[in-house]
Design a protein around this motif. Sequence first.
Motif, PDB file in Angstrom:
ATOM      1  N   CYS A   4      95.334  -6.781  31.446  1.00 32.12           N
ATOM      2  CA  CYS A   4      96.141  -6.882  33.089  1.00 32.12           C
ATOM      3  C   CYS A   4      96.495  -8.289  33.776  1.00 32.12           C
ATOM      4  CB  CYS A   4      95.919  -6.015  33.590  1.00 32.12           C
ATOM      5  SG  CYS A   4      96.156  -5.855  35.762  1.00 32.12           S
ATOM      6  N   CYS A   6      98.058  -8.543  36.211  1.00 36.48           N
ATOM      7  CA  CYS A   6      98.249  -8.274  37.716  1.00 36.48           C
ATOM      8  C   CYS A   6      98.332  -9.637  38.888  1.00 36.48           C
ATOM      9  CB  CYS A   6      98.694  -6.992  38.320  1.00 36.48           C
ATOM     10  SG  CYS A   6      96.324  -6.682  38.712  1.00 36.48           S
ATOM     11  N   ARG A 183      91.195   3.406  45.003  1.00 39.55           N
ATOM     12  CA  ARG A 183      92.671   2.736  45.192  1.00 39.55           C
ATOM     13  C   ARG A 183      93.163   3.081  46.335  1.00 39.55           C
ATOM     14  NH1 ARG A 183      94.317   6.012  39.546  1.00 39.55           N
ATOM     15  NH2 ARG A 183      94.762   7.773  40.786  1.00 39.55           N
ATOM     16  N   SER A 193      89.749   7.997  47.306  1.00 35.63           N
ATOM     17  CA  SER A 193      91.097   6.598  47.137  1.00 35.63           C
ATOM     18  C   SER A 193      90.870   6.332  48.848  1.00 35.63           C
ATOM     19  CB  SER A 193      92.731   7.492  47.703  1.00 35.63           C
ATOM     20  OG  SER A 193      91.893   8.771  49.064  1.00 35.63           O
ATOM     21  N   HIS A 216      91.814  -2.603  40.377  1.00 37.41           N
ATOM     22  CA  HIS A 216      92.507  -3.517  40.837  1.00 37.41           C
ATOM     23  C   HIS A 216      93.954  -3.397  41.430  1.00 37.41           C
ATOM     24  CE1 HIS A 216      95.155  -3.553  37.102  1.00 37.41           C
ATOM     25  NE2 HIS A 216      93.833  -1.836  37.308  1.00 37.41           N
ATOM     26  N   SER A 217      93.785  -2.791  42.209  1.00 41.73           N
ATOM     27  CA  SER A 217      95.311  -2.424  42.921  1.00 41.73           C
ATOM     28  C   SER A 217      94.754  -2.622  44.603  1.00 41.73           C
ATOM     29  CB  SER A 217      95.300  -0.787  42.996  1.00 41.73           C
ATOM     30  OG  SER A 217      94.404  -0.305  42.960  1.00 41.73           O
ATOM     31  N   ASP A 219      93.564  -5.725  47.314  1.00 44.51           N
ATOM     32  CA  ASP A 219      93.588  -7.218  46.426  1.00 44.51           C
ATOM     33  C   ASP A 219      92.589  -7.449  48.061  1.00 44.51           C
ATOM     34  OD1 ASP A 219      94.052  -9.945  46.836  1.00 44.51           O
ATOM     35  OD2 ASP A 219      94.550  -9.385  48.759  1.00 44.51           O
TER      36      ASP A 219
END
Length: 242
Positions: A4, A6, A183, A193, A216-217, A219
């Motif tokens: 990834c 991102c 996420r 979530s 990884h969504s 930050d």
Amino acid sequence: MLGCDCAVCQSTNPRNNRYRCSVVIGTPQGNILIDTTPELRLQLLREKVKLIHAVLYTHYHVDHLFGLDDLRIFPLVLKAALPIYCTDEVEAVIRQAFAYVFDPEREGAPGALLPKLEFNRIDERPFQVLGETVTPIPLIHNVFNVFGFRIGDVAYCTDVSTIPERSWSLLEGLKVFIVDALRPGKPHLAHFSLEQALAAIERVKPEQAYLTHMAHSMDYDSLIRTLPAGVAPAYDGLSFQF
């Protein structure tokens, strides 16, 4: 995430560089480890944890189990088998996945250094570890039954998609609540979530909450600016007194 590119995966912020989730609890009688992640050796070296005296398992999934072989040094130092506290399901998977540990033909063989483990069966009843009372918190992780753990006024609940009604009372009066938040937005079958985690935190009302098991969504710097007071993302190396 492998492969990834991102912004989080390419981030230079060390708080976006996340190993799988383990916890060490320092007590007057020694160190309690929760889960043995694949990065366990690197985690313990980074935090300068020289000895583990007991291990608790939340469940048997690979990301919480497959660092078990790195426990083998500790029984040598302790001169005794390392106490393992887990359910019968977890013990069965350990005996299957790490069958060589329990092979009587390998025990005592020249050059063999195997983890020496002493299993202690746990269920939903509180139990004692190194002089501390540990309260299991039954959780649902998709179709799997897993445990969170409460010690004193801190509860650690990773890998949860539903908190059963009977478990909410075990989360009353917390100072610190550490909870799964994979996420934002889209629900996941096996994990809270961000929105579900925040709803659980609002119901528990701890003095401080930390989000863990983040994908990884999420930050770190962007997320922390949006969270309510008393809620923060956890990060590798986070520590606090309790």
